[in-house]
Design an enzyme around this catalytic site. Sequence first.
Site, PDB file in Angstrom:
ATOM      1  N   GLY A 244      90.666  -5.330  69.539  1.00 12.61           N
ATOM      2  CA  GLY A 244      91.292  -6.124  70.523  1.00 12.61           C
ATOM      3  C   GLY A 244      91.276  -7.586  70.822  1.00 12.61           C
ATOM      4  N   THR A 246      89.376 -11.414  71.543  1.00 16.91           N
ATOM      5  CA  THR A 246      88.353 -11.806  71.164  1.00 16.91           C
ATOM      6  C   THR A 246      87.741 -11.507  72.173  1.00 16.91           C
ATOM      7  OG1 THR A 246      89.291 -13.126  69.081  1.00 16.91           O
ATOM      8  CG2 THR A 246      87.135 -13.986  70.365  1.00 16.91           C
ATOM      9  N   GLY A 249      86.390  -8.391  72.185  1.00 14.34           N
ATOM     10  CA  GLY A 249      85.457  -8.314  71.298  1.00 14.34           C
ATOM     11  C   GLY A 249      84.197  -9.437  71.812  1.00 14.34           C
ATOM     12  N   GLU A 267      87.375  -6.581  65.056  1.00 11.11           N
ATOM     13  CA  GLU A 267      88.531  -7.050  64.631  1.00 11.11           C
ATOM     14  C   GLU A 267      89.401  -7.530  66.044  1.00 11.11           C
ATOM     15  OE1 GLU A 267      92.037  -7.612  63.950  1.00 11.11           O
ATOM     16  OE2 GLU A 267      92.310  -5.288  63.193  1.00 11.11           O
ATOM     17  N   GLU A 400      97.093 -17.555  70.068  1.00 13.12           N
ATOM     18  CA  GLU A 400      97.053 -16.424  70.002  1.00 13.12           C
ATOM     19  C   GLU A 400      98.310 -16.159  70.658  1.00 13.12           C
ATOM     20  OE1 GLU A 400      94.946 -12.758  69.705  1.00 13.12           O
ATOM     21  OE2 GLU A 400      96.643 -12.400  67.734  1.00 13.12           O
TER      22      GLU A 400
HETATM   23  P1  ADP Z   1      94.611  -6.276  75.045  1.00  7.04           P
HETATM   24  O1  ADP Z   1      94.280  -8.015  75.536  1.00  7.04           O
HETATM   25  O2  ADP Z   1      95.443  -6.793  73.688  1.00  7.04           O
HETATM   26  O3  ADP Z   1      94.957  -5.532  75.666  1.00  7.04           O
HETATM   27  P2  ADP Z   1      92.336  -5.904  75.091  1.00  7.04           P
HETATM   28  O4  ADP Z   1      90.477  -7.113  74.091  1.00  7.04           O
HETATM   29  O5  ADP Z   1      91.932  -6.200  76.316  1.00  7.04           O
HETATM   30  O6  ADP Z   1      93.572  -6.749  74.328  1.00  7.04           O
HETATM   31  O7  ADP Z   1      91.769  -4.213  74.395  1.00  7.04           O
HETATM   32  C1  ADP Z   1      91.648  -3.893  73.749  1.00  7.04           C
HETATM   33  C2  ADP Z   1      90.327  -2.573  73.544  1.00  7.04           C
HETATM   34  O8  ADP Z   1      89.565  -3.149  74.520  1.00  7.04           O
HETATM   35  C3  ADP Z   1      91.150  -1.760  75.046  1.00  7.04           C
HETATM   36  O9  ADP Z   1      91.445  -0.824  74.821  1.00  7.04           O
HETATM   37  C4  ADP Z   1      90.571  -1.758  76.406  1.00  7.04           C
HETATM   38  O10 ADP Z   1      90.990  -0.664  77.319  1.00  7.04           O
HETATM   39  C5  ADP Z   1      89.226  -2.179  75.661  1.00  7.04           C
HETATM   40  N1  ADP Z   1      88.336  -3.314  77.264  1.00  7.04           N
HETATM   41  C6  ADP Z   1      89.287  -3.791  77.455  1.00  7.04           C
HETATM   42  N2  ADP Z   1      88.639  -4.635  78.435  1.00  7.04           N
HETATM   43  C7  ADP Z   1      87.343  -4.058  79.036  1.00  7.04           C
HETATM   44  C8  ADP Z   1      85.861  -3.714  78.643  1.00  7.04           C
HETATM   45  N3  ADP Z   1      85.738  -5.133  80.089  1.00  7.04           N
HETATM   46  N4  ADP Z   1      85.165  -3.594  78.314  1.00  7.04           N
HETATM   47  C9  ADP Z   1      85.046  -2.290  77.270  1.00  7.04           C
HETATM   48  N5  ADP Z   1      86.412  -2.290  77.060  1.00  7.04           N
HETATM   49  C10 ADP Z   1      87.043  -3.147  77.507  1.00  7.04           C
END
Ligand code: ADP
Length: 498
Positions: A244, A246, A249, A267, A400
């Site tokens: 997902g 950074t 992450g 990643e 990005e």
């Molecule tokens: P994008 O910005 O591309 O949507 P994210 O990093 O927000 O990517 O999301 C990738 C994954 O991480 C998704 O499954 C999302 O539900 C999860 N996610 C987003 N925010 C959180 C958080 N605060 N804690 C745990 N998981 C999260």
Amino acid sequence: MTEPATKQQWQQRARELRYPTGHFLDGEQIAGGAERFSVINPATGTPLCEVAAGSATDIDRAVASGLRAFKSGIWRRMAPRDRMAVLQRMAQLIQANADRFALLDCLCMGKPVNDMLNIDVPSAAQNFSYFGELCDKIEGAVTSTAADALHYILREPLGVVGCIVPWNYPLLMSAWKVAPALAAGNSVLLKPAEQSPLSGLLLAQLFVEAGGPPGVFNVVNGLGPTAGAALALHNDVAKIAFTGSTTIGKQMLVYAGQSNMKRVSLECGGKSPQIFLADLEDIDRAVTYAINGIYGNMGEVCNAGSRLLIDKRIAGDFIERFVKQGRNAYRAGDPLDPATNLGPLVTGKQQKRVLDYIERGKREGAKLEFGGDTPDLPGTYVNPTLYSGVTSKMTIAREEIFGPVASAIEVDGLEEALAVANDSIYGLAASVWTRDLRKAHTAVRDLEAGVIWVNCFDHGDMTQPFGGYKQSGQGRDKCLECLLGYTQTKSAWIHLGS
Ligand code: ADP
């Protein structure tokens, strides 16, 4: 199995498609609670379905189920060849359900149906067959020690692995995490992205149909800050495998520190440079790769080749050819039309984000060569866009964008190209195009990225470690090293006496 179908036939299949919208627990689809979130079809802007928004309690229940299965040994102690057979059957079932997977991801996040059939589905199946094949090849060791001792090392699974995945390749990113975790004998709890919550449920169903024991592979749908956070903070989760942004992450590392020091593999984002040196062999071929490297999957790719670093000696010619070939190579249309290769961006929010970056490029003085606008369609589309005259200080060269926006930067020779390429917080992938062996190897040596391509882009297979340097992440997907990341070693020191 998929027969070639027309747009009308795909649209008909989409209308007839029935699918669960809850969670998958102990081998069964369950409805989930009253709390729901909406999934909008980005190609039409209309609501597709309401999906269960899992709570911390739902996560607790699913982790407990996975842990029960793990402790029972029903999966991790199964003979590795039997585990292999389950995963191989699963690979076949994924392929046999290609239509359903194609529709589910296509309807949620707008990926062209042909990309699903040609890339995502076969690659997901391949993950299960590759890692399945490795089940009985995970070996420990006997070390050389003194004669009064026998020392051996076992490789054991970790326990319950939480997989938190994004929406850009919903099925495939799930497969990248779930397949190696299962092959190593772990239990898995998958938390799909809220934009694409449906294909994970089918994947878990197929595991059971393939003969996988209930409880070993559960799915909880829900929002990141609630279900995702509860999973990443859970004290009984041994590892989080995340793909997902950074930003999130980094949050995963915080969650691990706030809970049980669970392992974390990440990643994350990228801003991948493609270096085109003046001596490259075939400029048309290079231009084709440059176009596909940034516009494929609507640019919603972590390793998208979003920075084109072109030697000034060929820049004019290169850009001219890119404009000629690239402006019409990707045509926006209904993702259910097999002729479409550019679907909508995943959400209105993402579309706005990309258009804001495009605006920023203009404001900061880059030259718009084509695109920069939206087609006359109801969905959240953005037309393929090329900026030239970009400098590495501009926002569009640094951040990005996750959309179909390419930035062409002129450079003077390899040394400057490498300096510009590495001037980024990211380091996921990079490529170099040259006929000069010395320059190619110098670039491989000096580029700060986990994946380097020479005279190609985005090639590879399951043996290729995929993952980033710097803030693109840590840990690797695909490859044997990835599988070992879902294991831990146990050292057994046996005193034999003299
Ligand atoms: P994008 O910005 O591309 O949507 P994210 O990093 O927000 O990517 O999301 C990738 C994954 O991480 C998704 O499954 C999302 O539900 C999860 N996610 C987003 N925010 C959180 C958080 N605060 N804690 C745990 N998981 C999260």
